[in-house]
Scaffold this active site. Sequence first.
Site, short mmCIF file in Angstrom:
data_model
loop_
_atom_site.label_atom_id
_atom_site.label_comp_id
_atom_site.label_asym_id
_atom_site.label_seq_id
_atom_site.Cartn_x
_atom_site.Cartn_y
_atom_site.Cartn_z
N SER A 186 -8.93 62.91 -6.80
CA SER A 186 -9.10 64.22 -7.40
C SER A 186 -10.15 64.14 -8.51
O SER A 186 -11.29 63.75 -8.26
CB SER A 186 -7.75 64.76 -7.89
OG SER A 186 -7.81 66.13 -8.16
N GLU A 313 -4.83 70.47 1.29
CA GLU A 313 -4.91 70.11 -0.13
C GLU A 313 -4.15 71.08 -1.04
O GLU A 313 -3.32 70.69 -1.85
CB GLU A 313 -6.38 70.07 -0.56
CG GLU A 313 -7.22 68.98 0.06
CD GLU A 313 -7.11 67.66 -0.67
OE1 GLU A 313 -6.34 67.56 -1.64
OE2 GLU A 313 -7.82 66.72 -0.26
N HIS A 409 -2.34 67.81 -1.42
CA HIS A 409 -2.99 67.06 -2.48
C HIS A 409 -2.04 66.02 -3.05
O HIS A 409 -0.87 66.31 -3.31
CB HIS A 409 -3.41 68.05 -3.58
CG HIS A 409 -4.44 67.55 -4.52
ND1 HIS A 409 -5.70 67.16 -4.12
CD2 HIS A 409 -4.42 67.38 -5.88
CE1 HIS A 409 -6.40 66.79 -5.17
NE2 HIS A 409 -5.65 66.91 -6.25
#
Length: 500
Positions: A186, A313, A409
């Site tokens: 990320s 995600e 995610h």
Amino acid sequence: MEIFTTKNGVVQGFRASDDVVAVLGIPYAAPPFGVNRFREPLPAQAWTGIRDCTAFGPIAPQSAQLPGAPAWSPGDEDILTVNVWTPAPDGGRLPVLVWIHGGAYTFGSSAQPDFDGTVLARAGLVVVTLNYRIGFEGFGHVPAGEGLAHPDNRGLLDQVAALRWVRENIAAFGGDPANVTVAGHSSGAASVACLMVMDRARGLFRRAIAHSVASPCYTLDIAAATTREVAAAAGCPATPEGLTSATPEVLVIASDQVVDDYRRDPASGSRHYDPSLYAPVLDGDVLPTDPLTGMAAGATREVDLLVCHTTEEYWLLDAVGSSAKIITDEQLAPFAEDFGLPDGLVAGYRAAMPHAPVLDVYLAVFGDLLFGEFSNRLAESHAQAGGRAFLSRFDRRRSGPQGVVRAWHCADIPFAFGNLDSDCLAFLIGGAPTSADRELARRMVRAWADFAATGNPGWPSVNGSSTQAKIWNTDGDANDDKPAALRALWAEADFPVLLP
């Protein structure tokens, strides 16, 4: 042997397992507070005697309290530390993997349970994780003034300092300073991409792993406007003197207030949907260009690159309540306008998801906007400019106690580290791991270890004629392409995303 000699002094670790030694909380730079606040990281002071390094160091200023990780306490200052896991405490020259945590440049730390390096060390790596300045301390813009310089991107400079510590010290832990892979997720993955184009980081690593690369960068004007908002919320002038007079705690609280204001105001533009205040600043100095532009120009071709993103995600951000709820077409239209999405893009996703609710269409578009498509482009740009790039996608999902756990995610990281058993990760992966989950983790750990050792994770690299990706799942991994029709919808979209 649990005693190691670094450039600054002797440290003592402990046995994390029968075959791995962990050494935690080693300072790599001086505390960045007091006269050192908002400055480039300075060298850590040496010590005498044996330093006990059996516990993680304090984490950077933040308001987040993440499961299984320590909270920040005002007054904690020695936050610039590294942690090492080594399977070769008696010497050797093993590949080194340096991990940079994510968290929207605002929260997180190296002490999170999914970042334990024991399993990767057992696979033949010396693993290093690190804390760095986040939030305003690390990425807030401090205007120019008289006296000491206050550079932008201080969090990136901390990461460079940690990599220099690795180059100077990792041989004492059995690592090869000439074979370093820097990895992140990320905002940590975006940090990796930034390091690849930064002159200050050149030569400090030869390979890079980037999972779910966050796309936003900020111009100096955007960063300065954010500073004015945070300073107003903190009740201080937006000057070097005013910002320095505000304690880290005050700036954390002020940042949270600004974020909350954006969340509450649907008319506040792109930040209403994901009000992350901080990102790398295109300052022309520390960060001379954005990663995508730098890669396309061939600035990073000497670094091998492994990219991964998950296929769903943004569903995590919705599940934890950090993303605006968009449930009607009337809300979807201004979302597309606020981000300047190409005409027809949202309609194209609707056509590809004909029976999905509006929320799912929004999450699919937003996830590709901020992570998926940008990750794909980084791999492709790197390969087209002459570098070697590998692409993969994480597509594992299962039913959990609270319903379906998607390929969202962060879900890939416990698998890549081989850490599936912590109770803190049950929500992320959907409960206790199955035998198929453990086999998936074994394959992902092996891919990381092989890439760090040789530059080859075990599948074909991206080339000029195709962008074939490795698909990670529990049904038997496959090599597959993301639907070409969806990727084509992004052809006219500009990256990186410049917000707000």
